[in-house]
Each structure stands twice: as C-alpha cells, then as structure tokens.
Design a protein around this motif. Structure first.
Motif, short mmCIF file in Angstrom:
data_model
loop_
_atom_site.label_atom_id
_atom_site.label_comp_id
_atom_site.label_asym_id
_atom_site.label_seq_id
_atom_site.Cartn_x
_atom_site.Cartn_y
_atom_site.Cartn_z
N ASN A 9 1.41 -1.02 -0.08
CA ASN A 9 -0.29 -0.07 0.18
C ASN A 9 1.03 1.67 0.12
O ASN A 9 0.63 2.23 -0.49
N GLN A 10 2.08 1.43 0.80
CA GLN A 10 2.44 2.63 0.49
C GLN A 10 3.17 3.15 -0.87
O GLN A 10 3.06 3.68 -1.25
N LEU A 11 4.26 1.31 -0.80
CA LEU A 11 4.78 1.65 -2.66
C LEU A 11 3.32 2.43 -3.91
O LEU A 11 4.00 2.86 -4.22
N GLN A 12 2.28 1.32 -3.88
CA GLN A 12 1.42 2.12 -4.35
C GLN A 12 1.11 3.56 -4.25
O GLN A 12 0.70 4.27 -5.61
N SER A 13 0.56 4.12 -3.39
CA SER A 13 0.36 5.43 -2.46
C SER A 13 1.66 6.83 -3.44
O SER A 13 1.24 6.83 -4.14
N VAL A 14 2.98 5.38 -3.04
CA VAL A 14 4.13 7.05 -3.54
C VAL A 14 4.03 6.57 -5.18
O VAL A 14 4.72 7.59 -5.63
N LEU A 15 4.17 5.80 -5.36
CA LEU A 15 4.19 5.56 -6.74
C LEU A 15 3.74 6.35 -8.04
O LEU A 15 3.06 7.27 -8.74
N SER A 16 1.50 5.98 -7.84
CA SER A 16 0.93 6.83 -8.34
C SER A 16 -0.21 6.83 -7.82
O SER A 16 -1.68 7.11 -7.96
N GLY A 17 -0.63 6.61 -5.87
CA GLY A 17 -2.10 7.21 -5.63
C GLY A 17 -1.80 8.92 -4.79
O GLY A 17 -0.41 9.89 -5.64
N GLU A 18 -2.17 8.78 -3.92
CA GLU A 18 -1.65 10.72 -3.65
C GLU A 18 -1.03 10.33 -2.45
O GLU A 18 -2.50 10.63 -1.11
N PRO A 19 0.18 10.59 -1.79
CA PRO A 19 0.52 10.75 -0.97
C PRO A 19 0.19 12.22 -0.61
O PRO A 19 0.36 12.68 -0.99
N TRP A 20 0.31 12.17 0.68
CA TRP A 20 -0.29 13.10 1.99
C TRP A 20 1.27 14.26 1.20
O TRP A 20 1.10 15.23 1.81
N TYR A 21 2.28 13.70 0.98
CA TYR A 21 3.41 14.73 0.62
C TYR A 21 3.38 16.00 -0.58
O TYR A 21 3.84 16.49 -0.60
N GLY A 22 2.39 15.60 -1.59
CA GLY A 22 2.50 15.76 -2.93
C GLY A 22 2.31 15.05 -4.27
O GLY A 22 1.55 13.89 -3.74
N ALA A 27 3.27 10.88 -11.23
CA ALA A 27 3.32 11.93 -12.05
C ALA A 27 4.53 12.76 -11.73
O ALA A 27 4.31 13.65 -13.10
N ILE A 28 5.26 13.04 -11.21
CA ILE A 28 6.36 13.74 -11.35
C ILE A 28 7.44 13.34 -12.42
O ILE A 28 7.16 13.89 -13.40
N VAL A 29 7.68 11.70 -12.71
CA VAL A 29 8.34 11.68 -13.35
C VAL A 29 7.12 11.59 -15.68
O VAL A 29 8.20 12.09 -16.36
N ASP A 30 6.09 11.04 -15.45
CA ASP A 30 5.74 12.10 -16.25
C ASP A 30 5.12 13.60 -16.92
O ASP A 30 5.06 12.80 -18.06
N SER A 31 5.85 13.97 -15.55
CA SER A 31 5.60 15.41 -16.16
C SER A 31 6.68 15.57 -17.07
O SER A 31 7.17 17.04 -17.48
#
Length: 160
Positions: A9-22, A27-31
């Motif tokens: 769950n932590q990995l999925q949030s960081v990779l493609s979810g909506e983590p609390w930090y931003g 999302a970053i890589v695709d930009s």
C-alpha cells in the motif's frame, strides 16, 4: 494488516496514488519532457535521466536481495550513465522504472510474511533492524520519495 499489505500500500501510494506530501513518483516522472530529462542545470551532479536509472537500479537490487542474492551495489551500477540525449531511450527509461516497480509490487505481495524480519543475505555480522527485508523495502520507498523530489526540483530549475 500484514507487513506485505502495508508495504504494498505504501509503495502504490508513493508511485501512483495521492501521497500526503505531494505528487506521486509517476505524476512527477510523466511531467518531464525528453529535453529536460537530459539537461543538467549548473551545480547539479546528475540529470533527471540519471536519477531515474539510479532509482531503477536500486529497485532491482532490493528485489535481488528479496530473491536471496547477497546484498551488493546494483548490477547496473549505483549511478548508471544515461548517455547522450535520445528521445526513444528516454521513453524506455520511463517504461523501465514503471515495469521494475510492478515487479517489486509482486515481490512484496508474494514475500512470505515470516521472512520480513530476517536479515538480508550477504550482510556479514548484520544484526541491526535496518538489515531486515522489511527495512530494505521501506528504505527503498523512502529512496523513491527523496529522488522524485530531486527530479521535481531539477525540472523546476530547467523549466522555471
């Protein structure tokens, strides 16, 4: 919740979810544009492409460790050189970071619960909590967060 579920769950949030930090890693890589990926702003040690190759290599290394291989530097090297700017190569770099993390997610989901607290192979004399499989994966997730922030900052320096 099992350790596998928590880490997944932590990995999925960081990779493609909506983590609390931003923004998530993807999302970053695709930009990132192809041009920005290979540009190195003044004072920077690495460009964005190199950082993503570094992240990919360490993800592969953690999976190798989970697969019972001795801990070492990534097979690709710690900081693989991205080479000359190449738009197709950039697309492969982005696809590779995503594919290797799909594989990591599968490793996490299928890793035996009783093994999370075991010491990683090849760590002579290791008896610290930071040498367990659980700590290694949690550390890799933190590594993803750290480097995605670097990527976002470099992109901002390049594109204003």
């Amino acid at each position: 919740m099992t350790t596998s579920q928590k880490l997944f769950n932590q990995l999925q949030s960081v990779l493609s979810g909506e983590p609390w930090y931003g923004p998530s890693v993807y999302a970053i890589v695709d930009s990132i544009s192809f041009e920005a990926a290979y540009e190195k702003p003044a004072g920077s040690v690495h460009n964005i492409a190199a950082i993503i190759l570094h992240m990919t290599g360490w993800t592969e290394e953690v999976m190798d460790r989970m697969n019972g291989m001795d801990a070492q530097l990534p097979v690709r090297g710690d900081w693989p050189e991205p080479g000359l700017p190449d738009e197709q190569k950039w697309k492969w770099i982005v696809e590779d970071i995503k594919l290797v993390n799909v594989n990591l997610a599968g490793f996490i989901q299928n890793f035996p619960e009783e093994r999370w607290s075991e010491i990683v192979a090849g760590k002579p004399g290791a008896d610290e909590a930071d040498e367990t499989y659980e700590y290694q994966v949690a550390g890799l997730i933190q590594h993803h967060i750290y480097h995605s922030a670097q990527i976002a900052l470099l992109n901002r320096m390049i594109n204003g």
